[in-house]
Design a protein around this motif. Structure first.
Motif, PDB file in Angstrom:
ATOM      1  N   LYS A  16       0.840  -1.208   0.000  1.00  0.00           N
ATOM      2  CA  LYS A  16       0.000   0.000   0.000  1.00  0.00           C
ATOM      3  C   LYS A  16       0.873   1.255   0.000  1.00  0.00           C
ATOM      4  CE  LYS A  16      -3.667   2.325   2.643  1.00  0.00           C
ATOM      5  NZ  LYS A  16      -4.657   2.437   1.554  1.00  0.00           N
ATOM      6  N   VAL A  19       2.323   1.748  -3.650  1.00  0.00           N
ATOM      7  CA  VAL A  19       1.394   2.204  -4.698  1.00  0.00           C
ATOM      8  C   VAL A  19       0.916   3.622  -4.417  1.00  0.00           C
ATOM      9  CG1 VAL A  19       0.660  -0.116  -5.354  1.00  0.00           C
ATOM     10  CG2 VAL A  19      -0.589   1.094  -3.552  1.00  0.00           C
ATOM     11  N   LEU A  20       0.806   3.999  -3.147  1.00  0.00           N
ATOM     12  CA  LEU A  20       0.445   5.388  -2.830  1.00  0.00           C
ATOM     13  C   LEU A  20       1.583   6.343  -3.173  1.00  0.00           C
ATOM     14  CD1 LEU A  20      -1.450   5.054   0.584  1.00  0.00           C
ATOM     15  CD2 LEU A  20      -2.411   5.411  -1.695  1.00  0.00           C
ATOM     16  N   SER A  24       4.210   1.429  -9.790  1.00  0.00           N
ATOM     17  CA  SER A  24       3.241   0.622 -10.524  1.00  0.00           C
ATOM     18  C   SER A  24       2.852  -0.622  -9.727  1.00  0.00           C
ATOM     19  CB  SER A  24       3.832   0.196 -11.870  1.00  0.00           C
ATOM     20  OG  SER A  24       3.072  -0.830 -12.470  1.00  0.00           O
ATOM     21  N   ALA A  25       1.553  -0.926  -9.707  1.00  0.00           N
ATOM     22  CA  ALA A  25       1.074  -2.120  -9.010  1.00  0.00           C
ATOM     23  C   ALA A  25       1.660  -3.383  -9.627  1.00  0.00           C
ATOM     24  CB  ALA A  25      -0.457  -2.170  -9.051  1.00  0.00           C
ATOM     25  N   LEU A  77      -4.216  -3.387  -5.959  1.00  0.00           N
ATOM     26  CA  LEU A  77      -5.076  -2.349  -6.547  1.00  0.00           C
ATOM     27  C   LEU A  77      -6.143  -1.891  -5.555  1.00  0.00           C
ATOM     28  CD1 LEU A  77      -5.509  -3.852 -10.132  1.00  0.00           C
ATOM     29  CD2 LEU A  77      -4.145  -1.855  -9.485  1.00  0.00           C
ATOM     30  N   ARG A  80      -5.066   0.749  -2.941  1.00  0.00           N
ATOM     31  CA  ARG A  80      -4.957   2.157  -3.348  1.00  0.00           C
ATOM     32  C   ARG A  80      -6.030   3.003  -2.698  1.00  0.00           C
ATOM     33  NH1 ARG A  80      -3.948   1.985  -9.912  1.00  0.00           N
ATOM     34  NH2 ARG A  80      -1.665   1.771  -9.872  1.00  0.00           N
ATOM     35  N   THR A  81      -7.227   2.458  -2.568  1.00  0.00           N
ATOM     36  CA  THR A  81      -8.359   3.257  -2.094  1.00  0.00           C
ATOM     37  C   THR A  81      -8.950   2.766  -0.777  1.00  0.00           C
ATOM     38  OG1 THR A  81      -9.852   1.917  -3.467  1.00  0.00           O
ATOM     39  CG2 THR A  81      -9.000   3.955  -4.429  1.00  0.00           C
ATOM     40  N   GLY A 139     -12.515  -0.131  -5.461  1.00  0.00           N
ATOM     41  CA  GLY A 139     -11.620  -0.790  -4.520  1.00  0.00           C
ATOM     42  C   GLY A 139     -12.239  -2.032  -3.919  1.00  0.00           C
TER      43      GLY A 139
END
Length: 306
Positions: A16, A19-20, A24-25, A77, A80-81, A139
């Motif tokens: 986390k 990616v924040l 790239s994931a 992914l 991310r949220t 998400g």
């Protein structure tokens, strides 16, 4: 097992964080598997006994590896949220999905009590995602995709464990996605920008490899039933990690939903333990009854001979 889920918390928290930071994931996921392969090869000394890693069914290994990659990629992914606790809570619905799928795929059918627990767990997922009230987002879809991919991965592992070595299962789960996805890396230019982020990226494979190695050690020392409740300890570490690293604390609906999912999962663990004990007792009673019949036949035979 407690240490296993500390390392898996490190893995998710680091993913986390990266990616924040804009990494790239795909790079995060691929590096996690590539470093895992190197560490497994070194620790297990694959060059000494390569036959231990020989696959009996290579296409099945590749499929299983892609399922694990899908689970990892979707989870990254989702992170991310979503908060760490949210993705973990949805992930914990996986054992209930596995219980439901084990019937048609493995012939291990669940009774009405476990189906009730499965439905209760689904209610917990609905409490967390709250579709229709503006909370459910992409998400949550990624988190559900991660959970489903992992569920099929576990089912394939159960089926393949009868014919494949444990070394091949550990190696190919990471080797297959690392090799197949290598050509896609040039299309993912978002690399770490400094040494600190490179260090965290490389540590992903270390966290994953140590976690899987600890799982193997745990199952050498204790039964599956005894270890089954421990994965839920990760919820505690995720809450602590989210608070320290990201200054995030789950809202009350997430906590309520997580509690429902964990309680449902623990009930399934308890129920399966009870069923194992009952089956064991039944088998023992049958064995004693057959032994008694054989003894009587032996006595009757002796009498007939006299």
């Amino acid at each position: 097992m407690l240490s296993v889920y500390v390392f898996f918390t490190f893995l998710d928290t680091s993913s986390k964080y990266l990616v924040l930071a804009g990494v790239s994931a795909l790079i995060v996921a691929w590096t996690r598997f590539a470093v895992h392969v190197l560490i497994v090869g070194v620790f297990l000394r694959g060059w000494r006994e390569p036959l231990r890693f020989r696959p009996a069914n290579l296409p099945a290994h590749i499929t299983r590896g892609l399922l694990l990659f899908g689970s990892t990629m979707f989870n990254i992914l989702a992170l991310r949220t979503l908060q760490l606790v949210e993705t973990t809570s949805i992930y914990f619905f996986g054992p209930m999905v596995i219980t439901a799928l084990a019937g048609p795929l493995l012939g291990e059918w669940a009774g009405w009590r476990r189906w009730l627990a499965i439905m209760s767990g689904f209610v917990g997922v609905l409490i967390i995602t709250r579709p229709g009230v503006g909370v459910f987002g992409v998400g949550h879809l990624f988190a559900l995709g991660s959970m489903l991919s992992n569920s099929f991965y576990v089912i394939m592992t159960r089926r393949m464990s009868a014919t494949e070595t444990s070394e091949s299962l550990i190696l190919f789960s990471a080797l297959a996605p690392a090799v197949l996805l290598l050509p896609t890396l040039p299309f993912s230019p978002s690399l770490p920008q400094d040494g600190w982020h490179w260090f965290i990226l490389l540590m992903l494979g270390v966290f994953g490899a140590i976690g899987h190695w600890l799982i193997v050690q745990a199952y050498r020392l204790a039964t599956t039933t005894a270890l089954a409740p421990y994965p839920y300890s990760q919820m505690i570490w995720m809450i602590i990690s989210g608070l320290i690293v990201f200054n995030q604390f789950p809202d009350r609906w997430t906590l309520v939903g997580a509690t429902v999912i964990v309680a449902s999962g623990l009930y399934i663990v308890h129920r399966e333990h009870r069923l194992r004990l009952r089956n064991r007792a039944t088998l023992g009673a049958d064995a004693k009854r057959w032994q008694k019949n054989f003894d009587l036949l032996g006595i009757d035979g002796i009498r007939a001979g006299l």
